[in-house]
Design an enzyme around this catalytic site. Structure first.
Site, PDB file in Angstrom:
ATOM      1  N   ASP A 200       0.880  -1.174   0.000  1.00 42.10           N
ATOM      2  CA  ASP A 200       0.000   0.000   0.000  1.00 42.10           C
ATOM      3  C   ASP A 200       0.914   1.218   0.000  1.00 42.10           C
ATOM      4  O   ASP A 200       1.606   1.482   0.987  1.00 42.10           O
ATOM      5  CB  ASP A 200      -0.894  -0.013   1.260  1.00 42.10           C
ATOM      6  CG  ASP A 200      -1.926   1.114   1.253  1.00 42.10           C
ATOM      7  OD1 ASP A 200      -1.652   2.195   0.683  1.00 42.10           O
ATOM      8  OD2 ASP A 200      -3.011   0.917   1.832  1.00 42.10           O
ATOM      9  N   ARG A 253     -13.328  -4.674  -5.175  1.00 43.92           N
ATOM     10  CA  ARG A 253     -14.053  -4.285  -6.383  1.00 43.92           C
ATOM     11  C   ARG A 253     -13.433  -4.991  -7.597  1.00 43.92           C
ATOM     12  O   ARG A 253     -12.214  -5.052  -7.738  1.00 43.92           O
ATOM     13  CB  ARG A 253     -13.963  -2.776  -6.614  1.00 43.92           C
ATOM     14  CG  ARG A 253     -14.818  -1.928  -5.671  1.00 43.92           C
ATOM     15  CD  ARG A 253     -16.313  -2.071  -5.960  1.00 43.92           C
ATOM     16  NE  ARG A 253     -17.143  -1.223  -5.091  1.00 43.92           N
ATOM     17  CZ  ARG A 253     -17.566  -1.549  -3.879  1.00 43.92           C
ATOM     18  NH1 ARG A 253     -17.255  -2.730  -3.358  1.00 43.92           N
ATOM     19  NH2 ARG A 253     -18.328  -0.720  -3.189  1.00 43.92           N
ATOM     20  N   ASP A 277     -16.096 -11.416  -4.547  1.00 44.96           N
ATOM     21  CA  ASP A 277     -17.375 -10.920  -4.012  1.00 44.96           C
ATOM     22  C   ASP A 277     -17.922  -9.764  -4.851  1.00 44.96           C
ATOM     23  O   ASP A 277     -18.893  -9.131  -4.456  1.00 44.96           O
ATOM     24  CB  ASP A 277     -17.195 -10.455  -2.561  1.00 44.96           C
ATOM     25  CG  ASP A 277     -18.521 -10.062  -1.905  1.00 44.96           C
ATOM     26  OD1 ASP A 277     -19.499 -10.835  -2.045  1.00 44.96           O
ATOM     27  OD2 ASP A 277     -18.604  -8.988  -1.270  1.00 44.96           O
ATOM     28  N   GLU A 282     -22.083  -5.363 -11.138  1.00 44.64           N
ATOM     29  CA  GLU A 282     -22.777  -6.120 -10.071  1.00 44.64           C
ATOM     30  C   GLU A 282     -23.419  -7.399 -10.598  1.00 44.64           C
ATOM     31  O   GLU A 282     -24.403  -7.881 -10.042  1.00 44.64           O
ATOM     32  CB  GLU A 282     -23.868  -5.264  -9.393  1.00 44.64           C
ATOM     33  CG  GLU A 282     -23.408  -3.943  -8.833  1.00 44.64           C
ATOM     34  CD  GLU A 282     -22.591  -4.082  -7.547  1.00 44.64           C
ATOM     35  OE1 GLU A 282     -22.773  -5.073  -6.833  1.00 44.64           O
ATOM     36  OE2 GLU A 282     -21.751  -3.205  -7.285  1.00 44.64           O
ATOM     37  N   HIS A 301     -21.518  -9.652  -3.852  1.00 53.30           N
ATOM     38  CA  HIS A 301     -21.313  -8.360  -3.168  1.00 53.30           C
ATOM     39  C   HIS A 301     -22.068  -8.321  -1.830  1.00 53.30           C
ATOM     40  O   HIS A 301     -22.861  -7.420  -1.583  1.00 53.30           O
ATOM     41  CB  HIS A 301     -21.772  -7.191  -4.076  1.00 53.30           C
ATOM     42  CG  HIS A 301     -21.197  -5.872  -3.642  1.00 53.30           C
ATOM     43  ND1 HIS A 301     -21.385  -4.711  -4.362  1.00 53.30           N
ATOM     44  CD2 HIS A 301     -20.463  -5.505  -2.556  1.00 53.30           C
ATOM     45  CE1 HIS A 301     -20.788  -3.705  -3.751  1.00 53.30           C
ATOM     46  NE2 HIS A 301     -20.221  -4.165  -2.650  1.00 53.30           N
TER      47      HIS A 301
HETATM   48  N1  LIG Z   1     -17.523  -6.394  -0.726  1.00 54.43           N
HETATM   49  C1  LIG Z   1     -18.097  -5.407  -0.063  1.00 54.43           C
HETATM   50  O1  LIG Z   1     -19.272  -5.478   0.297  1.00 54.43           O
HETATM   51  C2  LIG Z   1     -17.272  -4.187   0.287  1.00 54.43           C
HETATM   52  C3  LIG Z   1     -17.657  -3.411   1.396  1.00 54.43           C
HETATM   53  C4  LIG Z   1     -16.843  -2.341   1.765  1.00 54.43           C
HETATM   54  C5  LIG Z   1     -15.723  -2.012   1.020  1.00 54.43           C
HETATM   55  N2  LIG Z   1     -15.428  -2.742  -0.085  1.00 54.43           N
HETATM   56  C6  LIG Z   1     -14.258  -2.411  -0.902  1.00 54.43           C
HETATM   57  O2  LIG Z   1     -13.105  -2.815  -0.180  1.00 54.43           O
HETATM   58  C7  LIG Z   1     -12.011  -1.959  -0.513  1.00 54.43           C
HETATM   59  C8  LIG Z   1     -11.383  -1.424   0.759  1.00 54.43           C
HETATM   60  O3  LIG Z   1     -12.336  -0.662   1.495  1.00 54.43           O
HETATM   61  P1  LIG Z   1     -11.850   0.126   2.813  1.00 54.43           P
HETATM   62  O4  LIG Z   1     -13.076   0.553   3.517  1.00 54.43           O
HETATM   63  O5  LIG Z   1     -10.801  -0.657   3.519  1.00 54.43           O
HETATM   64  O6  LIG Z   1     -11.171   1.411   2.141  1.00 54.43           O
HETATM   65  P2  LIG Z   1      -9.986   2.266   2.724  1.00 54.43           P
HETATM   66  O7  LIG Z   1     -10.056   3.574   2.019  1.00 54.43           O
HETATM   67  O8  LIG Z   1      -9.966   2.251   4.220  1.00 54.43           O
HETATM   68  O9  LIG Z   1      -8.672   1.465   2.247  1.00 54.43           O
HETATM   69  C9  LIG Z   1      -8.246   1.443   0.915  1.00 54.43           C
HETATM   70  C10 LIG Z   1      -6.742   1.329   0.923  1.00 54.43           C
HETATM   71  O10 LIG Z   1      -6.283   1.257  -0.439  1.00 54.43           O
HETATM   72  C11 LIG Z   1      -4.994   1.877  -0.430  1.00 54.43           C
HETATM   73  N3  LIG Z   1      -4.497   2.161  -1.751  1.00 54.43           N
HETATM   74  C12 LIG Z   1      -4.667   3.277  -2.503  1.00 54.43           C
HETATM   75  N4  LIG Z   1      -3.976   3.166  -3.658  1.00 54.43           N
HETATM   76  C13 LIG Z   1      -3.365   1.964  -3.622  1.00 54.43           C
HETATM   77  C14 LIG Z   1      -2.514   1.271  -4.518  1.00 54.43           C
HETATM   78  N5  LIG Z   1      -2.129   1.829  -5.679  1.00 54.43           N
HETATM   79  N6  LIG Z   1      -2.066   0.056  -4.169  1.00 54.43           N
HETATM   80  C15 LIG Z   1      -2.428  -0.504  -2.995  1.00 54.43           C
HETATM   81  N7  LIG Z   1      -3.230   0.097  -2.096  1.00 54.43           N
HETATM   82  C16 LIG Z   1      -3.690   1.318  -2.417  1.00 54.43           C
HETATM   83  C17 LIG Z   1      -5.216   3.119   0.420  1.00 54.43           C
HETATM   84  O11 LIG Z   1      -3.987   3.699   0.844  1.00 54.43           O
HETATM   85  C18 LIG Z   1      -6.035   2.565   1.552  1.00 54.43           C
HETATM   86  O12 LIG Z   1      -5.209   2.150   2.624  1.00 54.43           O
HETATM   87  C19 LIG Z   1     -12.589  -0.867  -1.433  1.00 54.43           C
HETATM   88  O13 LIG Z   1     -12.356  -1.234  -2.767  1.00 54.43           O
HETATM   89  C20 LIG Z   1     -14.065  -0.925  -1.142  1.00 54.43           C
HETATM   90  O14 LIG Z   1     -14.834  -0.460  -2.238  1.00 54.43           O
HETATM   91  C21 LIG Z   1     -16.149  -3.839  -0.445  1.00 54.43           C
END
Ligand SMILES: NC(=O)c1ccc[n+]([C@@H]2O[C@H](COP(=O)([O-])OP(=O)(O)OC[C@H]3O[C@@H](n4cnc5c(N)ncnc54)[C@H](O)[C@@H]3O)[C@@H](O)[C@H]2O)c1
Length: 340
Positions: A200, A253, A277, A282, A301
């Protein structure tokens, strides 16, 4: 500057301010429900209870707010855009980490504070990620199918022959994106006895480049947000760089990977399996190649779908409102400039 006053906060001999009224179309529960009801009158009509699904656009929200005489709007999935801003609102709560269902610029232009609920579903998604890993690694979905279908003995084999796997303890998992979900997944993987490495660019404790992570990890677990930099970050080259037999998990995603390249890596048996997931749009067509792969587990999802997620976002939004009423700047305020 928003016009937020709490009736319960006024002295009894003051002219009693009218209580605000909140239209809540998000599921709301737990402590946050109690806090909210202590602060404001509540009209509760959560979208999640409607069958068939009923999601409101800006026009319908505006009509509903006017009908209820509500001046606070708390949503999860409805679209807070356009005509809704013709209604005088004192605050908006978006029960999401990323309040992308709200036109924040329009709210800011009208001085309306917008609250969000960061990290509300981190534990939920992390648990589903671990569930996908176990399901892929031990073939749980297909083992369950064999029992239900009376196919325990199949093609001259017993299950013990078909369902052998390497244990997860001792394997290395690479977390891509060490944010709220990534960190919630990290301690769970460690609890399984796995070695955890992370990539990250914005997390100082994520020590690996993507290339180093892909070379070392037996399991690659995607938890990055979607940005121009991360869109398609796992393509043919990155799948090829993963270890032979690696398991690929994406509970974040689908936009983070190239699905055709994933199918190719699975078809060539370079990858050992995948747990997903999320799908582009979707949706995954039932004749999509992923649907016929027995080393792939697919969920629609549902990562965040726990009651705890609802309790977490309820607490975040209600506490944020309480801060606004008390003249404090909430941590989860998206547009603090409206309080300046
Ligand atoms: N399946 C689901 O139902 C569900 C639910 C919530 C979130 N999500 C997805 O999960 C993911 C994480 O969510 P979150 O709440 O932890 O978000 P978050 O913003 O807390 O964490 C995202 C992380 O990605 C990092 N990041 C940015 N650019 C990057 C790169 N080039 N390489 C690696 N890491 C990088 C950021 O620094 C951050 O730490 C998102 O894609 C979100 O859409 C999915």
């Amino acid at each position: 500057m928003p016009n937020l006053t709490s009736a319960s906060a006024t002295r009894e001999d003051d002219a009693v301010a009218e209580r605000h009224k909140a239209l809540v179309t998000a599921p709301f529960r737990g402590e946050g429900w109690d806090t909210l009801n202590a602060l404001v009158d509540v009209v509760y009509d959560p979208w999640i209870e409607h069958v068939p699904l009923k999601l409101l656009n800006g026009e319908k929200l505006a009509a509903r707010l006017a009908e209820e005489g509500a001046d606070i709007l708390i949503v999860e999935s409805d679209s807070v855009k356009g005509p809704v801003f013709e209604v005088p609102l004192a605050a908006i709560g978006s029960c999401r980490g990323d309040p992308n269902n709200v036109d924040v610029a329009a709210a800011t232009a009208r001085g309306i504070p917008v609250l969000r609920a960061p990290g509300r579903n981190a534990d939920a998604v992390a648990e589903l990620t671990v569930a996908l890993l176990f399901a892929v690694n031990r073939g749980i979905v297909f083992a369950d199918h064999d029992v239900r279908a009376g196919e325990v003995y199949r093609d001259g084999t017993i299950p013990y022959q078909r369902f052998r796997a390497w244990q997860l303890a001792g394997q290395t998992v690479g977390i891509v994106g060490l944010g709220a979900v990534g960190r919630a997944a990290k301690w769970r993987f460690e609890g399984l006895g796995m070695r955890v490495i992370a990539h990250d660019p914005y997390a100082p404790d994520a020590t690996h480049t993507l290339a180093e992570l892909l070379a070392e990890a037996d399991v690659v677990s995607m938890h990055a947000m979607v940005t121009p930099d991360t869109t398609g970050m796992i393509g043919a080259e990155q799948f090829a760089a993963m270890r032979e037999g690696a398991v690929y998990l994406n509970s974040a995603r689908a936009a983070l990977h190239d699905t055709d390249a994933l199918v190719d890596a699975l078809t060539r048996h370079h990858l050992g399996g995948a747990g997903l997931d999320h799908f582009v749009g979707e949706h995954l067509a039932t004749d999509h190649p992923l649907c016929s792969m027995t080393n792939v587990v697919l969920t629609p999802h549902i990562g965040g779908a726990t009651y705890d997620t609802e309790a977490n976002h309820s607490r975040a939004i209600a506490d944020g409102l309480a801060d606004l009423f008390a003249g404090r700047v909430p941590d989860n305020l998206v547009n603090p400039e409206v309080l300046a």
